[in-house]
Structures are given as structure tokens and as C-alpha cells.
Design an enzyme around this catalytic site. Structure first.
Site, PDB file in Angstrom:
ATOM      1  N   ARG A 222       0.851  -1.192   0.000  1.00  0.00           N
ATOM      2  CA  ARG A 222       0.000   0.000   0.000  1.00  0.00           C
ATOM      3  C   ARG A 222       0.891   1.246   0.000  1.00  0.00           C
ATOM      4  O   ARG A 222       1.983   1.237   0.573  1.00  0.00           O
ATOM      5  CB  ARG A 222      -0.892   0.030   1.241  1.00  0.00           C
ATOM      6  CG  ARG A 222      -2.017  -0.999   1.236  1.00  0.00           C
ATOM      7  CD  ARG A 222      -3.114  -0.653   0.220  1.00  0.00           C
ATOM      8  NE  ARG A 222      -4.230  -1.591   0.274  1.00  0.00           N
ATOM      9  CZ  ARG A 222      -4.399  -2.616  -0.560  1.00  0.00           C
ATOM     10  NH1 ARG A 222      -3.524  -2.846  -1.519  1.00  0.00           N
ATOM     11  NH2 ARG A 222      -5.459  -3.393  -0.452  1.00  0.00           N
ATOM     12  N   HIS A 270      -1.190   0.726  -9.375  1.00  0.00           N
ATOM     13  CA  HIS A 270      -1.831  -0.111  -8.353  1.00  0.00           C
ATOM     14  C   HIS A 270      -2.646  -1.246  -8.998  1.00  0.00           C
ATOM     15  O   HIS A 270      -3.845  -1.394  -8.739  1.00  0.00           O
ATOM     16  CB  HIS A 270      -2.738   0.728  -7.430  1.00  0.00           C
ATOM     17  CG  HIS A 270      -3.079   0.000  -6.154  1.00  0.00           C
ATOM     18  ND1 HIS A 270      -3.363   0.639  -4.972  1.00  0.00           N
ATOM     19  CD2 HIS A 270      -3.170  -1.329  -5.888  1.00  0.00           C
ATOM     20  CE1 HIS A 270      -3.628  -0.265  -4.035  1.00  0.00           C
ATOM     21  NE2 HIS A 270      -3.519  -1.464  -4.573  1.00  0.00           N
TER      22      HIS A 270
HETATM   23  P1  NDP Z   1      -1.287 -11.734   4.986  1.00  0.00           P
HETATM   24  O1  NDP Z   1      -2.123 -11.219   6.105  1.00  0.00           O
HETATM   25  O2  NDP Z   1      -1.430 -13.153   4.565  1.00  0.00           O
HETATM   26  O3  NDP Z   1       0.270 -11.491   5.313  1.00  0.00           O
HETATM   27  C1  NDP Z   1       0.756 -10.354   5.950  1.00  0.00           C
HETATM   28  C2  NDP Z   1       2.117 -10.688   6.542  1.00  0.00           C
HETATM   29  O4  NDP Z   1       2.714  -9.489   7.055  1.00  0.00           O
HETATM   30  C3  NDP Z   1       2.064 -11.684   7.702  1.00  0.00           C
HETATM   31  O5  NDP Z   1       3.104 -12.613   7.517  1.00  0.00           O
HETATM   32  C4  NDP Z   1       2.365 -10.812   8.938  1.00  0.00           C
HETATM   33  O6  NDP Z   1       2.997 -11.510   9.980  1.00  0.00           O
HETATM   34  C5  NDP Z   1       3.305  -9.804   8.320  1.00  0.00           C
HETATM   35  N1  NDP Z   1       3.467  -8.552   9.078  1.00  0.00           N
HETATM   36  C6  NDP Z   1       2.520  -7.672   9.470  1.00  0.00           C
HETATM   37  N2  NDP Z   1       3.092  -6.623  10.079  1.00  0.00           N
HETATM   38  C7  NDP Z   1       4.429  -6.859  10.110  1.00  0.00           C
HETATM   39  C8  NDP Z   1       5.544  -6.144  10.597  1.00  0.00           C
HETATM   40  N3  NDP Z   1       5.428  -4.957  11.189  1.00  0.00           N
HETATM   41  N4  NDP Z   1       6.773  -6.669  10.433  1.00  0.00           N
HETATM   42  C9  NDP Z   1       6.921  -7.873   9.829  1.00  0.00           C
HETATM   43  N5  NDP Z   1       5.900  -8.599   9.331  1.00  0.00           N
HETATM   44  C10 NDP Z   1       4.669  -8.092   9.477  1.00  0.00           C
HETATM   45  O7  NDP Z   1      -1.556 -10.751   3.739  1.00  0.00           O
HETATM   46  P2  NDP Z   1      -1.488 -11.069   2.171  1.00  0.00           P
HETATM   47  O8  NDP Z   1      -0.185 -11.719   1.871  1.00  0.00           O
HETATM   48  O9  NDP Z   1      -2.730 -11.715   1.707  1.00  0.00           O
HETATM   49  O10 NDP Z   1      -1.509  -9.567   1.571  1.00  0.00           O
HETATM   50  C11 NDP Z   1      -0.521  -8.614   1.933  1.00  0.00           C
HETATM   51  C12 NDP Z   1      -0.933  -7.228   1.464  1.00  0.00           C
HETATM   52  O11 NDP Z   1      -0.776  -7.120   0.052  1.00  0.00           O
HETATM   53  C13 NDP Z   1      -2.404  -6.855   1.677  1.00  0.00           C
HETATM   54  O12 NDP Z   1      -2.617  -6.383   2.987  1.00  0.00           O
HETATM   55  C14 NDP Z   1      -2.648  -5.786   0.644  1.00  0.00           C
HETATM   56  O13 NDP Z   1      -2.508  -4.509   1.205  1.00  0.00           O
HETATM   57  C15 NDP Z   1      -1.531  -6.014  -0.397  1.00  0.00           C
HETATM   58  N6  NDP Z   1      -2.081  -6.293  -1.731  1.00  0.00           N
HETATM   59  C16 NDP Z   1      -1.727  -5.485  -2.781  1.00  0.00           C
HETATM   60  C17 NDP Z   1      -2.210  -5.711  -4.064  1.00  0.00           C
HETATM   61  C18 NDP Z   1      -1.793  -4.872  -5.221  1.00  0.00           C
HETATM   62  O14 NDP Z   1      -2.320  -5.047  -6.327  1.00  0.00           O
HETATM   63  N7  NDP Z   1      -0.846  -3.971  -5.068  1.00  0.00           N
HETATM   64  C19 NDP Z   1      -3.136  -6.829  -4.327  1.00  0.00           C
HETATM   65  C20 NDP Z   1      -3.414  -7.658  -3.179  1.00  0.00           C
HETATM   66  C21 NDP Z   1      -2.907  -7.377  -1.917  1.00  0.00           C
HETATM   67  P3  NDP Z   1       2.168 -12.444  11.023  1.00  0.00           P
HETATM   68  O15 NDP Z   1       1.415 -13.458  10.196  1.00  0.00           O
HETATM   69  O16 NDP Z   1       3.237 -13.080  11.869  1.00  0.00           O
HETATM   70  O17 NDP Z   1       1.235 -11.560  11.783  1.00  0.00           O
END
Ligand code: NDP
Length: 307
Positions: A222, A270
């Protein structure tokens, strides 16, 4: 009882038609023609009108139309007890991983240089055509793990950072407490974090200073994760060698913005990975049925974590 689609910025007809094709008995209403608010049991949302979700007294589940839920969580009026689900699907991972692989290869194979060489009609066989890279995926969740697996299959060394360290074959993984160690071991940083308040502006100058000089940044999460002015400073000082950006603090990226002109920044609007309604609709209808039966939902987010 009814499903309401609240997505004022999207063409919702494909979603409505897809739901009815799957189950013609469903009552689907699309914003702003929602009828009696007492009927709404399931809200399918993308950038819904703020505050509206608390006005449905029978609401049982809120379904994001995409993988991100920041557009829901950022509404302070969401009732705490209502479960929220997101989309996890192979097609979303397919597109996201392909985008990341493209961006990684663009840097690895020095494609900025070869595009410049073409413009100048320069035949430079002396330069090393590859950069030695180690890729770090910050946000090693559903999308990050798929990208990591594919980059590993291509032979790249991959490191994955999540809040809680996960085991993953062939990839060195880290928990949040080891963020600095993770940053010290990579020279390509892929951001796939969810946009929760702790992660706003996380791609800033302080973080760039902790990385190896000349690290390449790929942000596909994002725009709120990155601080544009800090990216500029880091590029000017050589902390970053370039950036491949799909998301921006302000979208659409305004005409005349310095990023459009910068030769070391690649830009896409995006669209790294768009939700495929054909894959998403069955998940949403499945969750609607589950919530009516009191069964466990799929792809439900953790309200405490916010993703
Ligand atoms: P998930 O919820 O599956 O994964 C998020 C990961 O981030 C988890 O492993 C989590 O760890 C980790 N995390 C969160 N905060 C931190 C931090 N401060 N430091 C380290 N690790 C952290 O999400 P998705 O993989 O499904 O999607 C990720 C993002 O991709 C979405 O939120 C969305 O914003 C973006 N996206 C963008 C698109 C685009 O077209 N540009 C399309 C689709 C999605 P833990 O599990 O241990 O909590």
C-alpha cells in the site's frame, strides 16, 4: 434476507451477476439501492461509505472484495463483534508473484541500463549483465510465501520476515524482533505488509539507513507504507539504487509528481494483482452460508491484528 454490495468506486454488476449465477435464490442489493437495512446480513465491500456498516442491525459478516482489509479497518464505526473476511486465491497470488518476479528480474538483469543503452545505441558487452541479489520479503504471509517459493525456484536466495517467524523450506525466515538482521542480509526489499497503523510509513529513511547500500525497493502493498520524500533522499544518497512501485501515498499519482520523471523508479497504477471476481465470489457465498449455519469462516481476519 440479503447480501449488500457496497463498492461505490467499482463496477459491481459482474459481482452481482456472478453471485446470482452461483445461487439464483440469493437476494443481492447494490449500493445505493439497499432497500430495508434490516434485511442486510452480509456486506461485500470495497471502500464502502464510512459509517454505513453500523446501520445494518442484522449484519453477520463483512467480506472484503480483495486481499487487503485496510479499507474496512480504517472505518472506526465497524461493529467489533462482526467477523471480517478477505480474499485468498491462487489467481491473486499468481499475478502478484509474477509482478514481483518481473520487478526482481528487471533489477537483477539491469534492465534500466539496457533501456538507456538502447536509447543511446550503445553496445556494451563489457559490463556485468547481472546484479548479485538476495531478496527479502517483508510481510511473509499468503502472497509473500507464494512469491518466495517462485523466486526460490528460479534460484534466488530469499529471506522472509513476518511478525511471528514461520518455518518455510528453502527460505530463511525471521520474526519481527529480527528485522534489523533481516535487512542486513538482503539487497532487494519487497514490501507485502498489511496496512495497519504500526506499519504506516514503515518504508522510511531510518529503515533505508539500516539496509545494505544500494538496496532495490519493490512496494506492492500500500502507498501508506512508504514515505515518498524519504525514498527520494535515499535515492539521492545511494541508499536505494532504485524502486519498482505499484502503490503511492496519493493515488492516482498526480501529474507532475517527481516520481514520474525519476529514471530509477518504475511505476504501475496499483494493479500488481487485481481480484478475480470468478475466484472471489464462491468464497464470499461460502462464508455467507457458513455464518448463517454458525460454522467456522474461511479467510477470516484477526480483529486484534487488523489483518
Ligand atoms: P497476509 O495477512 O497473509 O500477510 C501479511 C504478513 O505481514 C504476515 O506474515 C504478517 O505476519 C506480516 N506482518 C505484518 N506486520 C508486520 C511487521 N510490522 N513486520 C513484519 N511482518 C509483518 O496478507 P497477504 O499476503 O494476503 O496480503 C498482503 C498485502 O498485500 C495486503 O494487505 C494488501 O494490502 C496487499 N495487496 C496489494 C495488491 C496490489 O495489487 N498492489 C493486491 C493484493 C494485496 P504475522 O502473520 O506473523 O502476523
Amino acid at each position: 434476507m440479503a447480501i449488500a454490495i457496497l463498492a461505490p468506486t467499482r463496477d459491481t454488476s459482474v459481482w452481482r451477476d456472478g453471485m446470482l449465477k452461483l445461487d439464483p435464490s440469493l437476494e443481492i442489493r447494490t449500493f445505493p439501492d439497499l432497500g430495508d437495512y434490516h434485511d442486510i446480513e452480509c456486506a461485500v465491500v470495497w471502500n464502502h461509505p464510512r459509517g454505513m456498516l453500523r446501520e445494518f442491525p442484522s449484519l453477520k459478516v463483512i467480506c472484503s472484495m480483495g486481499a487487503g482489509v485496510d479499507h474496512i479497518i480504517s472505518d472506526p464505526d465497524i461493529p467489533r463483534h462482526i467477523p471480517i473476511t478477505k480474499i485468498v486465491d491462487e489467481r491473486l497470488s499468481f499475478s502478484m508473484s509474477n509482478y514481483i518476479v518481473m520487478a526482481v528480474l528487471h533489477h537483477h538483469r539491469r534492465w534500466d541500463k539496457y533501456m538507456r543503452d538502447k536509447t543511446n545505441q550503445t553496445w556494451d558487452q563489457a559490463a556485468n549483465p547481472e546484479i548479485d541479489i538476495k531478496v527479502g520479503i517483508m510481510g511473509f504471509g499468503a502472497l509473500g510465501q507464494d512469491a518466495g517459493k517462485k523466486l526460490t525456484a528460479l534460484g534466488f536466495e530469499v529471506h522472509g520476515l513476518s511478525r511471528t517467524q514461520v518455518g518455510f523450506e528453502g527460505i530463511t525466515t525471521y520474526g519481527e524482533d529480527d528485522t534489523d538482521l533481516f535487512l542486513s542480509r538482503i539487497n532487494v526489499l519487497v514490501c507485502l505488509l498489511p496496512l495497519v497503523s504500526e506499519n504506516v510509513g514503515i518504508l522510511n529513511y531510518t529503515l533505508f539507513q539500516k539496509m545494505n547500500k544500494g538496496t532495490y525497493l519493490i512496494n506492492v502493498a500500500r502507498g501508506g507504507h512508504q514515505v515518498g520524500n524519504d525514498i527520494k533522499r535515499a535515492l539521492d544518497e545511494g541508499l536505494l539504487s532504485g524502486a519498482f512501485l505499484d502503490v503511492f501515498e496519493e493515488e492516482p499519482l498526480p501529474k507532475g509528481h517527481w516520481m514520474w520523471q525519476h529514471s530509477d523508479i518504475q511505476i504501475s497504477p496499483h494493479n500488481a494483482s487485481l481480484t478475480n471476481p470468478t475466484a472471489a465470489i464462491p468464497q464470499i457465498i461460502d462464508n455467507y452460508r457458513r455464518v448463517l449455519q454458525g460454522a467456522k469462516l474461511i479467510n477470516q481476519i484477526d480483529r486484534e491484528k487488523g489483518y
